[in-house]
Design a protein around this motif. Structure first.
Motif, PDB file in Angstrom:
ATOM      1  N   PRO A  29       0.881  -1.205   0.027  1.00 32.54           N
ATOM      2  CA  PRO A  29       0.006   0.122  -0.092  1.00 32.54           C
ATOM      3  C   PRO A  29       0.776   1.312   0.049  1.00 32.54           C
ATOM      4  CG  PRO A  29      -0.323  -1.134   2.004  1.00 32.54           C
ATOM      5  CD  PRO A  29       0.439  -2.186   1.096  1.00 32.54           C
ATOM      6  N   VAL A  30       2.018   1.316   0.504  1.00 30.28           N
ATOM      7  CA  VAL A  30       2.886   2.421   0.594  1.00 30.28           C
ATOM      8  C   VAL A  30       3.218   2.821  -0.961  1.00 30.28           C
ATOM      9  CG1 VAL A  30       5.155   3.428   1.193  1.00 30.28           C
ATOM     10  CG2 VAL A  30       3.692   1.959   3.015  1.00 30.28           C
ATOM     11  N   LEU A  31       3.199   1.809  -1.781  1.00 34.03           N
ATOM     12  CA  LEU A  31       3.592   2.292  -3.216  1.00 34.03           C
ATOM     13  C   LEU A  31       2.623   3.259  -3.940  1.00 34.03           C
ATOM     14  CD1 LEU A  31       5.822   0.376  -2.500  1.00 34.03           C
ATOM     15  CD2 LEU A  31       5.336  -0.615  -4.768  1.00 34.03           C
ATOM     16  N   TYR A  32       1.539   3.174  -3.295  1.00 35.19           N
ATOM     17  CA  TYR A  32       0.420   3.937  -4.001  1.00 35.19           C
ATOM     18  C   TYR A  32       0.494   5.569  -3.815  1.00 35.19           C
ATOM     19  CZ  TYR A  32      -1.342  -0.768  -4.179  1.00 35.19           C
ATOM     20  OH  TYR A  32      -1.287  -2.135  -4.279  1.00 35.19           O
ATOM     21  N   HIS A  33       1.230   5.770  -2.861  1.00 35.52           N
ATOM     22  CA  HIS A  33       1.647   7.301  -2.699  1.00 35.52           C
ATOM     23  C   HIS A  33       0.492   8.064  -2.190  1.00 35.52           C
ATOM     24  CE1 HIS A  33       5.671   6.453  -3.718  1.00 35.52           C
ATOM     25  NE2 HIS A  33       5.319   5.861  -5.067  1.00 35.52           N
ATOM     26  N   MET A  34      -0.528   7.707  -1.637  1.00 33.52           N
ATOM     27  CA  MET A  34      -1.504   8.181  -1.099  1.00 33.52           C
ATOM     28  C   MET A  34      -1.285   8.849   0.490  1.00 33.52           C
ATOM     29  SD  MET A  34      -4.797   5.352  -1.619  1.00 33.52           S
ATOM     30  CE  MET A  34      -5.076   4.535  -3.301  1.00 33.52           C
ATOM     31  N   SER A  35      -2.272   9.906   0.549  1.00 31.13           N
ATOM     32  CA  SER A  35      -2.116  10.412   2.042  1.00 31.13           C
ATOM     33  C   SER A  35      -2.702   9.417   2.835  1.00 31.13           C
ATOM     34  CB  SER A  35      -3.206  11.857   1.996  1.00 31.13           C
ATOM     35  OG  SER A  35      -4.472  11.433   2.053  1.00 31.13           O
ATOM     36  N   ASP A  36      -2.257   9.625   4.178  1.00 37.44           N
ATOM     37  CA  ASP A  36      -2.541   8.571   5.325  1.00 37.44           C
ATOM     38  C   ASP A  36      -4.304   8.519   5.105  1.00 37.44           C
ATOM     39  OD1 ASP A  36       0.001   8.331   5.743  1.00 37.44           O
ATOM     40  OD2 ASP A  36      -0.133   9.694   7.784  1.00 37.44           O
ATOM     41  N   ALA A  37      -5.001   9.588   5.184  1.00 31.95           N
ATOM     42  CA  ALA A  37      -6.506   9.573   5.182  1.00 31.95           C
ATOM     43  C   ALA A  37      -7.021   8.883   4.036  1.00 31.95           C
ATOM     44  CB  ALA A  37      -6.806  10.973   5.240  1.00 31.95           C
ATOM     45  N   LYS A  38      -6.320   9.240   2.835  1.00 34.53           N
ATOM     46  CA  LYS A  38      -7.014   8.480   1.775  1.00 34.53           C
ATOM     47  C   LYS A  38      -6.649   7.018   1.740  1.00 34.53           C
ATOM     48  CE  LYS A  38      -7.409   9.467  -3.349  1.00 34.53           C
ATOM     49  NZ  LYS A  38      -7.407  10.293  -4.318  1.00 34.53           N
ATOM     50  N   LEU A  39      -5.437   6.642   2.174  1.00 34.62           N
ATOM     51  CA  LEU A  39      -5.238   5.095   2.105  1.00 34.62           C
ATOM     52  C   LEU A  39      -6.315   4.481   3.074  1.00 34.62           C
ATOM     53  CD1 LEU A  39      -3.482   2.662   1.350  1.00 34.62           C
ATOM     54  CD2 LEU A  39      -1.940   3.356   3.159  1.00 34.62           C
ATOM     55  N   GLU A  40      -6.329   5.228   4.425  1.00 34.81           N
ATOM     56  CA  GLU A  40      -7.039   4.394   5.353  1.00 34.81           C
ATOM     57  C   GLU A  40      -8.576   4.353   4.823  1.00 34.81           C
ATOM     58  OE1 GLU A  40      -7.632   4.204  10.264  1.00 34.81           O
ATOM     59  OE2 GLU A  40      -6.386   5.683   9.280  1.00 34.81           O
ATOM     60  N   ALA A  41      -9.000   5.468   4.163  1.00 38.41           N
ATOM     61  CA  ALA A  41     -10.571   5.290   3.714  1.00 38.41           C
ATOM     62  C   ALA A  41     -10.549   4.201   2.556  1.00 38.41           C
ATOM     63  CB  ALA A  41     -10.858   6.506   2.842  1.00 38.41           C
ATOM     64  N   LEU A  42      -9.380   4.146   1.817  1.00 40.63           N
ATOM     65  CA  LEU A  42      -9.481   2.903   0.813  1.00 40.63           C
ATOM     66  C   LEU A  42      -9.635   1.501   1.599  1.00 40.63           C
ATOM     67  CD1 LEU A  42      -9.096   1.553  -1.969  1.00 40.63           C
ATOM     68  CD2 LEU A  42      -6.755   1.816  -1.704  1.00 40.63           C
ATOM     69  N   VAL A  43      -8.785   1.452   2.751  1.00 36.14           N
ATOM     70  CA  VAL A  43      -8.795   0.109   3.445  1.00 36.14           C
ATOM     71  C   VAL A  43     -10.014  -0.267   4.057  1.00 36.14           C
ATOM     72  CG1 VAL A  43      -7.811  -0.969   5.574  1.00 36.14           C
ATOM     73  CG2 VAL A  43      -6.236   0.249   3.927  1.00 36.14           C
ATOM     74  N   HIS A  92      -7.572  -1.738  12.526  1.00 32.54           N
ATOM     75  CA  HIS A  92      -8.667  -2.156  11.712  1.00 32.54           C
ATOM     76  C   HIS A  92      -8.880  -3.550  11.904  1.00 32.54           C
ATOM     77  CE1 HIS A  92      -9.788   1.592  10.191  1.00 32.54           C
ATOM     78  NE2 HIS A  92      -8.621   1.645   9.963  1.00 32.54           N
ATOM     79  N   GLY A  93      -7.866  -4.341  12.731  1.00 28.59           N
ATOM     80  CA  GLY A  93      -7.978  -5.884  12.836  1.00 28.59           C
ATOM     81  C   GLY A  93      -7.770  -6.592  11.772  1.00 28.59           C
ATOM     82  N   LEU A  94      -6.589  -6.076  11.039  1.00 26.36           N
ATOM     83  CA  LEU A  94      -6.414  -6.828   9.665  1.00 26.36           C
ATOM     84  C   LEU A  94      -5.124  -7.757   9.815  1.00 26.36           C
ATOM     85  CD1 LEU A  94      -7.016  -3.886   7.230  1.00 26.36           C
ATOM     86  CD2 LEU A  94      -8.474  -5.798   7.452  1.00 26.36           C
ATOM     87  N   LEU A  95      -5.134  -8.688   8.942  1.00 26.90           N
ATOM     88  CA  LEU A  95      -3.821  -9.477   9.226  1.00 26.90           C
ATOM     89  C   LEU A  95      -2.659  -8.653   8.678  1.00 26.90           C
ATOM     90  CD1 LEU A  95      -5.600 -12.464   7.615  1.00 26.90           C
ATOM     91  CD2 LEU A  95      -4.902 -12.524   9.917  1.00 26.90           C
TER      92      LEU A  95
END
Length: 282
Positions: free
Chosen positions: A194-208, A241-244
């Protein structure tokens, strides 16, 4: 504790090691387990599974796949672990996704030929790289060998990287579609690097959070190119988020010469105990 590697590629997609060579190398490196996660294909899984069971009973083979999908016009990859590679419905889904990849590659060839003056076609690529899934790495190898560029990286920087003029995104295949296919198959869907998508922290969390609604099970929190703080951030995001947690080198052999199996760029270590939780989920 021994290391594992849950993200690797063979010649069935854009790696340079055959399935058997990859399994031999994994055992030579002392890995407790290895997943084969070729792009949009399970073609090598039965060979790898049989080979490891016969030759290396002390090493676990994890059948996997890496789906290439599009989110908001950008590539997002989803790894599936412990997939059932004999499930016909899953195979049919992969075939439909492959058609999308083929159409995308044809369009990219046309743009490179018509707009950049590069003598390339999908037929040329399939003749040069038979019996494999054509990826952008194959475009890069062809353009380097033909003298259009001085390095493979130049191909991605100038021509077919995500923001480049000759890049064509794949159509219709979303991360949700890939996750749903993996879940239906009984596999474990992981959001790759996920780091390679260069999203903001908020945007990455929203995607997750969005992907969790359709069954996302984990994050690739340990990865070859991550800095220590990035690995920490991904682990914290997974825990929130309780993810593996999953991890791997993304080994491609000579196509990514700085990344070695099991150790990435030298500091990667994916502990075998994380596989226990993934196996429980599957």
């Amino acid at each position: 504790m021994k290391a594992i590697d849950l993200h690797t590629h063979s010649t069935c997609s854009d790696g340079t090691f055959s399935v058997e060579e990859l399994m031999d190398y994994a055992h030579e490196k002392g890995l407790a387990a290895i997943a084969l996660t070729d792009h949009d294909t399970v073609k090598g899984l039965e060979r790898a599974d049989t080979y490891v069971k016969e030759k290396y009973p002390d090493m676990e083979f994890v059948p996997g796949i890496e789906f290439s999908t599009v989110n908001e016009g950008k590539d997002v990859h989803v790894v599936g672990l412990y997939v059932n590679y004999k499930d016909q419905e899953f195979l049919d889904t992969i075939d439909s996704y492959m058609n999308s990849r083929i159409q995308r590659n044809i369009k990219m060839c046309e743009k490179l030929r018509d707009e950049a003056g590069i003598d390339i076609s999908y037929e040329i690529l399939t003749e040069m790289f038979p019996k494999t899934v054509i990826t952008r790495a194959h475009f890069a190898k062809y353009m380097l060998e033909k003298g259009y560029v001085s390095s493979k990286q130049e191909v991605f920087d100038r021509f077919i990287g995500d923001d480049c003029p000759y890049y064509v995104p794949r159509e219709n295949i979303t991360p949700e579609m890939a996750i749903e296919a993996i879940v239906k198959n009984g596999g474990v869907p992981i959001l790759a690097h996920p780091v390679l998508y260069h999203m903001s922290d908020a945007k990455l969390e929203a995607l997750v959070v969005r992907l969790m609604e359709v069954g996302l099970a984990g994050l690739e929190a340990i990865y070859s190119t991550y800095e220590a703080y990035e690995e920490r951030q991904m682990k914290e995001l997974a825990e929130r988020h309780g993810l593996l947690i999953s991890g791997g080198s993304d080994f491609h052999g000579d196509n990514k010469p700085k990344i070695d199996l099991g150790v990435g760029m030298g500091k990667l270590f994916v502990p075998e105990n994380i596989l226990e939780q993934i196996k429980k989920y599957s």
